[in-house]
Write a protein that holds these residues in place. Structure first.
Motif, PDB file in Angstrom:
ATOM      1  N   SER A 171       0.827  -1.212   0.000  1.00  0.00           N
ATOM      2  CA  SER A 171       0.000   0.000   0.000  1.00  0.00           C
ATOM      3  C   SER A 171       0.860   1.259   0.000  1.00  0.00           C
ATOM      4  CB  SER A 171      -0.934   0.008   1.211  1.00  0.00           C
ATOM      5  OG  SER A 171      -0.201  -0.062   2.413  1.00  0.00           O
ATOM      6  N   ASP A 219       0.215  -8.220   0.261  1.00  0.00           N
ATOM      7  CA  ASP A 219       0.159  -7.103   1.213  1.00  0.00           C
ATOM      8  C   ASP A 219       1.535  -6.757   1.750  1.00  0.00           C
ATOM      9  OD1 ASP A 219      -2.575  -7.020   0.935  1.00  0.00           O
ATOM     10  OD2 ASP A 219      -2.983  -7.019   3.082  1.00  0.00           O
ATOM     11  N   GLU A 238      -0.268  -7.971  10.539  1.00  0.00           N
ATOM     12  CA  GLU A 238      -1.695  -7.739  10.721  1.00  0.00           C
ATOM     13  C   GLU A 238      -2.553  -8.996  10.794  1.00  0.00           C
ATOM     14  OE1 GLU A 238      -2.967  -4.960   7.780  1.00  0.00           O
ATOM     15  OE2 GLU A 238      -1.691  -3.346   8.525  1.00  0.00           O
ATOM     16  N   HIS A 241      -3.419 -13.212   6.349  1.00  0.00           N
ATOM     17  CA  HIS A 241      -3.469 -12.886   4.923  1.00  0.00           C
ATOM     18  C   HIS A 241      -2.369 -11.914   4.504  1.00  0.00           C
ATOM     19  CE1 HIS A 241      -7.220 -15.019   4.477  1.00  0.00           C
ATOM     20  NE2 HIS A 241      -7.776 -14.314   5.451  1.00  0.00           N
ATOM     21  N   SER A 246      -4.445  -8.558  -0.365  1.00  0.00           N
ATOM     22  CA  SER A 246      -5.595  -8.379   0.516  1.00  0.00           C
ATOM     23  C   SER A 246      -5.803  -6.899   0.794  1.00  0.00           C
ATOM     24  CB  SER A 246      -5.367  -9.195   1.797  1.00  0.00           C
ATOM     25  OG  SER A 246      -6.523  -9.228   2.605  1.00  0.00           O
ATOM     26  N   TRP A 247      -6.124  -6.539   2.026  1.00  0.00           N
ATOM     27  CA  TRP A 247      -6.540  -5.174   2.366  1.00  0.00           C
ATOM     28  C   TRP A 247      -5.492  -4.117   2.040  1.00  0.00           C
ATOM     29  CZ3 TRP A 247     -11.320  -3.843   4.413  1.00  0.00           C
ATOM     30  CH2 TRP A 247     -12.161  -4.915   4.718  1.00  0.00           C
ATOM     31  N   ASN A 248      -4.231  -4.411   2.251  1.00  0.00           N
ATOM     32  CA  ASN A 248      -3.202  -3.417   1.968  1.00  0.00           C
ATOM     33  C   ASN A 248      -2.869  -3.350   0.486  1.00  0.00           C
ATOM     34  OD1 ASN A 248      -2.113  -2.186   4.597  1.00  0.00           O
ATOM     35  ND2 ASN A 248      -2.277  -4.351   5.088  1.00  0.00           N
ATOM     36  N   CYS A 250      -4.812  -3.917  -2.088  1.00  0.00           N
ATOM     37  CA  CYS A 250      -5.837  -3.190  -2.836  1.00  0.00           C
ATOM     38  C   CYS A 250      -7.054  -2.882  -1.975  1.00  0.00           C
ATOM     39  CB  CYS A 250      -6.237  -3.934  -4.091  1.00  0.00           C
ATOM     40  SG  CYS A 250      -6.716  -2.816  -5.420  1.00  0.00           S
ATOM     41  N   ARG A 251      -6.849  -2.865  -0.675  1.00  0.00           N
ATOM     42  CA  ARG A 251      -7.853  -2.394   0.282  1.00  0.00           C
ATOM     43  C   ARG A 251      -9.118  -3.215   0.334  1.00  0.00           C
ATOM     44  NH1 ARG A 251      -4.889   0.572   3.808  1.00  0.00           N
ATOM     45  NH2 ARG A 251      -3.147   1.318   2.605  1.00  0.00           N
ATOM     46  N   THR A 252     -10.257  -2.710  -0.109  1.00  0.00           N
ATOM     47  CA  THR A 252     -11.518  -3.409   0.105  1.00  0.00           C
ATOM     48  C   THR A 252     -12.304  -3.490  -1.195  1.00  0.00           C
ATOM     49  OG1 THR A 252     -13.469  -3.499   1.515  1.00  0.00           O
ATOM     50  CG2 THR A 252     -12.766  -1.330   0.813  1.00  0.00           C
ATOM     51  N   ARG A 253     -13.566  -4.007  -1.155  1.00  0.00           N
ATOM     52  CA  ARG A 253     -14.297  -4.385  -2.362  1.00  0.00           C
ATOM     53  C   ARG A 253     -14.307  -3.279  -3.426  1.00  0.00           C
ATOM     54  NH1 ARG A 253     -19.665  -5.320   0.610  1.00  0.00           N
ATOM     55  NH2 ARG A 253     -18.803  -3.478   1.588  1.00  0.00           N
ATOM     56  N   PHE A 288     -13.514   3.403   3.097  1.00  0.00           N
ATOM     57  CA  PHE A 288     -12.402   2.977   2.255  1.00  0.00           C
ATOM     58  C   PHE A 288     -12.761   3.057   0.777  1.00  0.00           C
ATOM     59  CE2 PHE A 288     -10.138   0.463   5.702  1.00  0.00           C
ATOM     60  CZ  PHE A 288      -8.967   1.178   5.596  1.00  0.00           C
TER      61      PHE A 288
END
Length: 308
Positions: A171, A219, A238, A241, A246-248, A250-253, A288
């Motif tokens: 990220s 991530d 974190e 994953h 994952s979240w870092n 490409c973050r969220t949906r 987000f």
């Protein structure tokens, strides 16, 4: 775009005695936290790209009130039941990506409003952008690997900290910002160092094409002298994953959809772009996704002069 900006502001922009901030805790999962440096960076980018100098000044004022001893933003700010702002002891460190976005917004603001404002005189935006980017070089860039550290808290005190020190988070791979710092920083030495960061980070990212057949970046990546940069195995910082996209990464949906849609836009794939827009319209509104969606939309509008 004006309607999208106003809708976003009505949901997430808040005022305080310390200035404007981006409210990111609508779910309440983070207790009495109201904002973080990541959210603040998004807000400053959005305000600058949209051309709202008053909002930028309010956000800059808030940032200046919550810098840590390294001159970088304390990663999380809270508000108690008396509506007083405070920072927990474990939140005084920075998170690298937030400060990268803040410095980026200020370099862009310096070009957009060269004469400053009633709150910040001519030259103030550029001076603060240069100071933040130098603080990032000093405290948030690995001195030998030349890629972003996880934050200014990284150290080599023991084996586990050494592993975290020799790690990086995707990220923080904000390559357009590194190029901007290289081109716009007033100090030639700093420009040269940011070019090195850009090249090292780009190589780290491209090397992942040889790691996973999809070419997707995890991530968290860990470096060793034999294999170079590889996804971490299991939890590094974190979650389990950390070694996945994952979240870092490409973050969220909505955050997965918006970058893909922007890529379609850049490549001239109008069908793919429209499919991404429809998919985003089907998503529920949340901090987000909404913020990343608007940042990308504003960047698309600003693309012709982003690095001019």
């Amino acid at each position: 775009m004006e309607e999208r900006y106003r809708t976003w502001c009505s949901k997430y922009m808040r005022s305080s005695p310390a200035g404007l901030y981006c409210f990111y805790n609508g779910s309440g999962d983070n207790g009495d936290a109201i904002t973080c440096s990541e959210a603040h960076g998004y807000a400053m980018l959005i305000a600058t790209l949209h051309g709202n100098q008053a909002d930028l000044d309010g956000l800059l004022t808030f940032f200046l009130a919550f810098r840590n001893e390294n001159g970088l933003m304390k990663w999380q700010v809270r508000m108690n039941k008396h509506h007083q702002l405070y920072v927990d002891d474990d939140a005084n460190d920075c998170a690298t990506d937030g400060d990268i976005d803040i410095a980026t917004a200020l370099f862009l603001a310096a070009r957009r409003w060269p004469h400053g404002s009633s709150m910040f005189p001519a030259g103030a935006y550029e001076a603060e952008a240069a100071r933040i980017s130098d603080a990032l070089l000093q405290h948030c860039v690995h001195p030998t690997l030349h890629v972003p550290l996880l934050g200014d808290w990284c150290n080599t005190d023991d084996k586990q900290n050494r592993k975290l020190y020799d790690s990086t988070r995707s990220s923080d791979f904000i390559l357009s910002s590194f190029l901007l710092f290289h081109m716009k920083h007033p100090n030639p030495h700093s420009r040269q160092r940011w070019q090195h960061v850009l090249e090292s980070t780009l190589k780290c990212a491209l090397d992942q094409l040889n790691v996973h057949r999809t070419g997707l970046i995890a991530d968290f990546l860990v470096y060793d002298g034999k294999h170079g940069w590889r996804p971490t195995s299991g939890k590094l910082l974190e979650s389990k994953h950390d070694g996945d996209m994952s979240w870092n990464a490409c973050r969220t949906r909505r955050a997965f959809i918006a970058p893909a849609g922007y890529l379609c836009y850049v490549l001239g794939d109008s069908k793919g772009q429209q499919a991404a827009i429809r998919a985003m319209d089907d998503e529920e509104s949340e901090y987000f996704g909404d913020s990343i969606d608007l940042v990308i939309a504003e960047e698309a509008m600003a693309a012709p002069y982003w690095l001019s």
